[in-house]
Design a protein around this motif. Structure first.
Motif, mmCIF file in Angstrom:
data_model
loop_
_atom_site.group_PDB
_atom_site.id
_atom_site.type_symbol
_atom_site.label_atom_id
_atom_site.label_comp_id
_atom_site.label_asym_id
_atom_site.label_seq_id
_atom_site.Cartn_x
_atom_site.Cartn_y
_atom_site.Cartn_z
ATOM 1 N N THR A 1 -53.982 57.147 -19.141
ATOM 2 C CA THR A 1 -54.392 55.740 -19.187
ATOM 3 C C THR A 1 -54.133 55.041 -17.862
ATOM 4 O OG1 THR A 1 -52.247 55.312 -20.207
ATOM 5 C CG2 THR A 1 -54.150 55.400 -21.679
ATOM 6 N N GLU A 2 -53.116 55.502 -17.131
ATOM 7 C CA GLU A 2 -52.913 54.903 -15.807
ATOM 8 C C GLU A 2 -52.269 55.855 -14.803
ATOM 9 O OE1 GLU A 2 -50.076 51.565 -15.754
ATOM 10 O OE2 GLU A 2 -49.750 52.005 -17.889
ATOM 11 N N SER B 1 -57.251 51.555 -13.228
ATOM 12 C CA SER B 1 -57.261 52.212 -14.539
ATOM 13 C C SER B 1 -58.657 52.342 -15.130
ATOM 14 C CB SER B 1 -56.357 51.451 -15.507
ATOM 15 O OG SER B 1 -55.024 51.575 -15.071
ATOM 16 N N GLU B 2 -59.522 51.367 -14.833
ATOM 17 C CA GLU B 2 -60.851 51.397 -15.470
ATOM 18 C C GLU B 2 -61.688 52.601 -15.033
ATOM 19 O OE1 GLU B 2 -59.656 48.967 -13.615
ATOM 20 O OE2 GLU B 2 -61.082 48.356 -12.069
ATOM 21 N N ASN C 1 -66.270 53.662 -18.929
ATOM 22 C CA ASN C 1 -66.020 52.278 -18.488
ATOM 23 C C ASN C 1 -66.819 51.905 -17.249
ATOM 24 O OD1 ASN C 1 -64.060 52.188 -20.470
ATOM 25 N ND2 ASN C 1 -62.380 52.651 -19.046
ATOM 26 N N THR C 2 -67.072 52.887 -16.407
ATOM 27 C CA THR C 2 -67.687 52.582 -15.114
ATOM 28 C C THR C 2 -69.213 52.562 -15.168
ATOM 29 O OG1 THR C 2 -67.773 54.904 -14.413
ATOM 30 C CG2 THR C 2 -65.729 53.689 -13.934
#
Ligand code: ATP
Ligand code: OAA
Ligand code: CA
Ligand code: MN
Length: 659
Positions: A592-593, A599-600, A606-607
């Protein structure tokens, strides 16, 4: 009185007074010395060279800095050839050195210079009166002179590298690579669909070998390199490379392990020999020949013949193929991978197809470089096969890749780059000759090189894929079964020709991230990797160094600093303990990070602005993986059936989506 701007009298009537120099304690230093003991400029030049290095001087070439016209050079070459045909007893023959690899000199004819190391015989031509000059293990400086004098397209760049042209071929020719099929190799090697081994018979090999040797003997000089492969002293291989170009000799000088003078003296008989007659084509009337290029491997004879291509990578990767045969015979795994080591001795392997980042990411200022491309993993740990690195140079920048940038200096071979005619500054963005521009430099040109290039068992196994579809996450943690699945798949996605607008990426699957070089069935290497990873507790990772935010054309390649942060987190161990969630279809565990990475971008979905396009592209890629893996579904990997089943289940899962 006339005066010039400095107020000094220029009146002819008053002659200049003699300048007085003080003998002692004066400010004006007396640097007059004895005149040089030389009667002619040639004699003067001869004083420059201290006789030490093993070298076979060319007849008629006067010193290192002789500037002679092309006509004169050709005249001298002709003179040399005619002298070669003359009787040696009349003393008019060329300067020829004959000897054997064991170091016993049979005869030395008109050798002006003292030789510490005897050059091997390259055999006489069919006319027993003509000898071939052997330029044996020349130094980079000597090879520079040879290249610049005799090879078109050779120049010194502003940083001191030797710019060369590889000729019509600027990359390898896998379709022209042939392997001799005999009673042994028929059973041992991988043949047929998907295999890089295209067969040829022993007789045809001998025809091509004769062609190459005759060509080399027809020349007035050949280069011979006697060097080593593999830094593991117990499994070191002695190689001899006979070639016609200084470019080839310097390339191999950089890429293979360089012997010390003592090691060279005791070199003896090589374990493997390359005859590189790349300027000369194969004969297309010869059986099996499908083009004018032929790269022929004969494992029984331990020889390789190169005809019709001057691309130097052919020699490097030809020897790598040989290692992919010899090493597994000794229960040692050969790997198309980069390798580096942290301050605490933690070793990482970087697998990946061409251009995915093995060299870029293994060259890391904070870690020791063991090697960038070819390694062995034995019971003792890892060892580099080579003595140098072969970095892609396209769009190279000092800021992003400082260590590689700084390695491009005197001694480095720079292939097919474009440079300013006057300043000799290289334009790394220029693709006029090829996109596959390359730099070959000795590994010690990287400041943190670990010499000898060996290390303990790997802690992390990083699989690199440059996914131009932009659907694989920048990083995912893999189970052992997933590592094996992706290792056998060997995926990357290339983008064909960029000139005429946006093109669809094409997926490439290359077993073991190096199908072009493996000799045995991929599952043999896979089983060895699984066994070693299990035994030594290594963790597998999949890192996408390709596109993010959409496929090629809409998204962008993941920024190198982000990839470096990801790799840092793998090395430090921090990523091992991160929070993960599973992706659909590929079932990859993504963190997640990660410190220093937005993070995205960690989840590709997400991208992508167009979520539907993302899903479609994801499924498309998954389908390609599935189809590719079909060839392997009937093979058992290792002794353990359980692992085989797990590997088959570790690929993309389509059910996931239908819910
Ligand atoms: N995010 C990224 N990660 C890694 N490399 C990147 C990235 N973005 C751009 N690049 C570029 O991609 C190229 C990677 O090439 P590299 O020489 O490392 O390939 P390689 O895996 O060593 O291939 P080969 O086996 O052909 O030598 C370099 O030119 C590098 O600058
Ligand atoms: O061999 C070459 O030409 C370059 C290289 O490293 C590869 O393709 O893997
Ligand atoms: Ca490389
Ligand atoms: Mn490579």
């Amino acid at each position: 009185m006339a005066a010039n701007g400095n107020g000094v009298s220029t009146t002819p009537k008053s002659p200049l007074a003699r300048i007085q120099t003080q003998k002692n304690g004066g400010i004006c230093h007396d640097d007059s010395g004895k005149p040089v003991k030389a009667q002619t400029i040639d004699e003067l030049h001869s004083l420059q060279r201290k006789r030490s290095a093993p070298t076979t001087p060319l007849d008629g070439v006067q010193g290192a800095f002789a500037t002679i016209s092309e006509d004169e050079r050709q005249r001298q070459q002709l003179q040399s050839i005619s002298a070669s045909l003359a009787s040696l007893t009349r003393g008019t023959g060329p300067k020829v050195v004959r000897g054997d690899p064991a170091g016993k000199v049979q005869s030395v004819s008109h050798v002006a210079h003292h030789h510490h190391i005897e050059a091997p015989t390259i055999s006489v031509s069919d006319s027993s009166l003509k000898f071939t000059h052997v330029l044996y293990n020349l130094s980079p400086a000597e090879l520079y002179e040879q290249a610049i004098k005799y090879e078109k397209g050779s120049f010194i760049t502003s940083t001191g590298a030797l710019a060369t042209l590889s000729g019509a071929k600027t990359g390898r020719s896998p379709r022209d690579k042939r392997v001799v099929i005999d009673d042994t190799t028929q059973d041992e090697l991988w043949w047929g669909k998907g295999s890089p081994n295209i067969e040829m018979d022993e007789h045809t090999f001998m025809v091509n070998r004769e062609r190459a040797v005759d060509y080399l003997n027809s020349l007035d000089k050949v280069f011979v390199n006697d060097q080593f492969l593999n830094w593991d002293p117990q499994n070191r291989i002695k190689v001899r490379i006979v070639s016609a170009r200084a470019y080839h000799s310097l390339f191999m000088h950089n890429m293979c392990i360089r012997p010390t003078p003592e090691e060279l003296e005791n070199f003896g008989t090589p374990d493997f020999t390359i005859y590189n007659a790349g300027q000369f084509p194969c004969n297309r009337y010869t059986h099996y020949m499908t083009s004018s290029t032929s790269i022929d491997l004969n494992l029984a004879r331990r020889e390789m013949v190169i005809l019709g291509t001057q691309y130097a990578g052919e020699m490097k990767k030809g020897l790598f193929s040989v290692m992919h045969y010899l090493m597994p015979m000794r229960q040692i795994l050969s790997l198309h991978s980069g390798c580096n080591m942290g301050k605490d001795g933690d070793v990482a392997l970087f697998f990946g197809l061409s251009g995915t980042g093995k060299t870029t990411l293994s060259t890391d200022h904070n870690r020791y470089l063991i090697g960038d491309d070819e390694h062995c993993w034995s019971d003792n740990g890892v060892s580099n096969i080579e003595g140098g690195c072969y970095a892609k140079c396209i769009d190279l920048s000092r800021e992003k890749e400082p260590d590689i940038w700084n390695a491009i200096k005197f001694g480095t071979v720079l292939e097919n780059v474009v440079f300013d005619e006057h300043t000799r500054e290289v334009d790394y963005g220029d693709k006029s000759v090829t996109e596959n521009t390359r730099a070959a430099y000795p590994i010690e040109y990287i400041p943190n090189a670990k010499i000898p290039c060996v290390g303990p068992h790997p802690k992390n196994v990083i699989l690199l894929a440059c996914d131009a579809f932009g659907v694989l996450p920048p990083v995912s943690k893999l189970s052992l079964a997933q590592t094996m699945y992706h290792f056998i798949s060997g995926y990357t996605a290339l983008v064909a020709g960029t000139e005429d607008g946006i093109k669809e990426p094409t997926a490439t699957f290359s077993a073991c991230f190096g199908a072009a070089f493996i000799m045995l069935h991929p599952t043999k290497y896979a089983a060895m990797l699984a066994e070693k990873m299990q035994k030594h507790g290594a963790t597998g990772w999949l890192v996408n160094t390709g596109w993010s935010g959409g496929s090629y054309g809409s998204g962008n390649r993941i920024k190198l600093p982000y990839t470096r942060k990801i790799i840092d987190a793998i090395h430090s161990g921090s990523l091992l303990n991160a929070t993960y969630h599973k992706t659909e279809v590929f079932g990859l565990d993504i963190p997640t990070e990660i410190e220093g990475v937005p993070s995205e971008i960690l989840h590709p979905e997400n991208t992508w602005a167009d979520k539907k396009a993302y899903k479609e592209t994801l499924l498309k890629l998954a389908g390609l993986f599935k189809k590719n893996f079909e060839t392997f579904t009937n093979y058992k990997i290792g002794k353990d059936n359980k692992l085989t089943e797990e590997i088959l289940a570790a690929g993309p899962n389509f059910q996931f989506l239908e819910q």
